[in-house]
Design a protein around this motif. Structure first.
Motif, mmCIF file in Angstrom:
data_model
loop_
_atom_site.group_PDB
_atom_site.id
_atom_site.type_symbol
_atom_site.label_atom_id
_atom_site.label_comp_id
_atom_site.label_asym_id
_atom_site.label_seq_id
_atom_site.Cartn_x
_atom_site.Cartn_y
_atom_site.Cartn_z
ATOM 1 N N ALA A 82 -5.828 -14.019 2.231
ATOM 2 C CA ALA A 82 -4.426 -13.555 1.791
ATOM 3 C C ALA A 82 -4.806 -12.440 0.564
ATOM 4 N N SER A 83 -3.856 -11.572 0.578
ATOM 5 C CA SER A 83 -3.821 -10.826 -0.477
ATOM 6 C C SER A 83 -3.511 -11.378 -2.083
ATOM 7 N N VAL A 84 -4.436 -11.314 -2.798
ATOM 8 C CA VAL A 84 -4.307 -11.963 -4.069
ATOM 9 C C VAL A 84 -3.946 -11.034 -5.313
ATOM 10 N N ASP A 85 -2.720 -10.995 -5.504
ATOM 11 C CA ASP A 85 -2.112 -10.047 -6.561
ATOM 12 C C ASP A 85 -1.995 -10.812 -7.991
ATOM 13 N N ASP A 86 -3.138 -11.326 -8.423
ATOM 14 C CA ASP A 86 -3.357 -12.032 -9.734
ATOM 15 C C ASP A 86 -4.562 -11.615 -10.434
ATOM 16 N N VAL A 141 5.628 -3.369 -7.953
ATOM 17 C CA VAL A 141 5.549 -3.459 -6.444
ATOM 18 C C VAL A 141 4.045 -2.602 -6.229
ATOM 19 N N VAL A 142 4.030 -1.668 -6.835
ATOM 20 C CA VAL A 142 2.512 -0.891 -6.503
ATOM 21 C C VAL A 142 1.391 -1.423 -7.324
ATOM 22 N N LEU A 143 1.461 -1.661 -8.436
ATOM 23 C CA LEU A 143 0.312 -1.998 -9.397
ATOM 24 C C LEU A 143 0.293 -3.524 -9.667
ATOM 25 N N GLY A 144 1.170 -4.517 -8.969
ATOM 26 C CA GLY A 144 0.684 -5.907 -9.080
ATOM 27 C C GLY A 144 2.061 -6.638 -9.445
ATOM 28 N N GLY A 146 -10.084 0.335 -0.693
ATOM 29 C CA GLY A 146 -9.719 1.244 -1.894
ATOM 30 C C GLY A 146 -8.195 1.595 -2.184
ATOM 31 N N ASP A 147 -7.511 1.209 -1.233
ATOM 32 C CA ASP A 147 -6.016 1.381 -1.153
ATOM 33 C C ASP A 147 -5.211 0.222 -1.499
ATOM 34 N N PRO A 148 -4.807 0.076 -2.612
ATOM 35 C CA PRO A 148 -3.849 -0.964 -3.211
ATOM 36 C C PRO A 148 -2.776 -1.516 -2.111
ATOM 37 N N ALA A 149 -2.206 -0.309 -1.293
ATOM 38 C CA ALA A 149 -1.097 -0.493 -0.619
ATOM 39 C C ALA A 149 -1.489 -1.591 0.647
ATOM 40 N N ARG A 150 -2.750 -1.688 0.896
ATOM 41 C CA ARG A 150 -3.244 -2.463 2.192
ATOM 42 C C ARG A 150 -3.573 -3.865 1.513
#
Length: 319
Positions: free
Chosen positions: A267-271, A15-18, A242-246
């Motif tokens: 959109a937040s791209v977690d890829d 969840v935190v790192l991707g 600088g905050d992955p939580a955002r």
């Protein structure tokens, strides 16, 4: 640490790192317009897109969202120059890297620890890289860390973790017990590569030298780099503020000037994005229920995102 606690720590890490891998493990039965069949196609170069649908490889023609699903199970995949890499589940508690030829036939198999997260093949098809999330490292307060390996398919030389490489930061050797690496992307010479390094709360773009077994820190707040076909730019996910939580903003870094341009995808791209050509990026987005889809957006900040393949993930252009 108990097995239950270790699994909980791994889920938290994702969840935190991707958090891609946990979705691979937990989601099944997603449907798309691609029909299932025996692996009659190929991974050879052509104007097609390799994706993963319902945990199986699928090849989709350019400009179309229909295609054929091969009977090859993978949770993460990539391919180039007729060489594929497939990260797949070997049993309920173990995964493996499988190097495929152009006809989906296994060429080499390596056991890997943890949950699959990233995979890459160099443009020549020679070099293969993968990243997993693993648990139990003593330096990781949450009980997890990443493990990134590289294989030279021509020589058979493999490195189980980039943590074996010497790190150079600001011209000096850098040492820390908490080093983590993920998201490798290869240069055209099959020796240089780029990746993300995390240490002491920071995340950095590093340039690696496979032969010399070194990585050099270039700049901060760069995750999951993807080198452009001409080798001049890196697409990456940049933590908002600088905050992955955002969340993350899909952006492109010019390696000569170190200037960053944000794409039109808000959109937040977690890829780890893939370059469809020298001007366009492909990447995975998920709905609130975890359903994936492959999207595309111009790399120069213009235009707007467009849907490529619904129900798919892990895009890799075959040519």
């Amino acid at each position: 640490m108990s097995l239950r606690a270790r699994i909980a720590a791994l889920v938290t890490a994702l969840v935190v790192l991707g958090g891609i891998s946990v979705t691979y493990v937990m989601l099944a039965g997603r449907r798309s317009t691609v029909a299932a069949s025996a692996p009659t196609g190929s991974l050879d170069p052509g104007r097609r897109l390799l994706v993963v649908i319902d945990r199986h490889l699928a090849v989709v023609p350019a400009g179309d969202d229909t295609g054929t699903v091969a009977a090859v199970e993978c949770v993460r995949a990539y391919a180039a120059a007729g060489t594929g890499v497939c990260l797949r589940q070997r049993n309920p508690w173990a995964y493996e890297v499988v190097v495929l030829d152009g006809a989906y036939r296994p060429r080499r198999t390596l056991e890997i620890p943890g949950l699959p997260n990233r995979a890459r093949v160099s443009a020549s098809g020679r070099m293969v890289a993968w990243t997993t999330f693993v648990g139990g490292d003593s330096y990781a307060g949450g009980g997890f860390s990443t493990r990134t390996g590289v294989l030279d398919t021509r020589t058979g030389i493999s490195v189980g973790t980039l943590e074996q490489f010497a790190v150079i930061r600001e011209g000096r050797p850098y040492r820390s017990a908490d080093l983590n690496f993920w998201g490798v992307t290869f240069a055209a010479d099959d020796n240089r590569f780029y990746a993300t390094m995390a240490s002491r709360g920071g995340r950095y773009l590093v340039r690696g030298d496979f032969a010399a077994r070194t990585v050099t820190v270039l700049r901060g707040n760069v995750e999951c780099p993807s080198l452009s076909p001409d080798g001049t730019r890196v697409a990456f996910k940049q933590a908002v503020g600088g905050d992955p939580a955002r969340g993350w903003r899909l952006s492109v870094l010019d390696l000569a000037t170190m200037r960053t341009v944000a794409t039109a995808e808000t959109a937040s791209v977690d890829d780890q994005a893939a370059w469809l050509d020298g001007a366009t990026l492909a990447y995975t987005l998920r709905t609130s229920d975890g359903t994936p889809a492959v999207w595309a957006v111009p790399a120069d900040g213009t235009g707007r995102p467009r849907l490529l393949v619904p129900g798919a993930e892990s895009p890799a252009p075959l040519g």
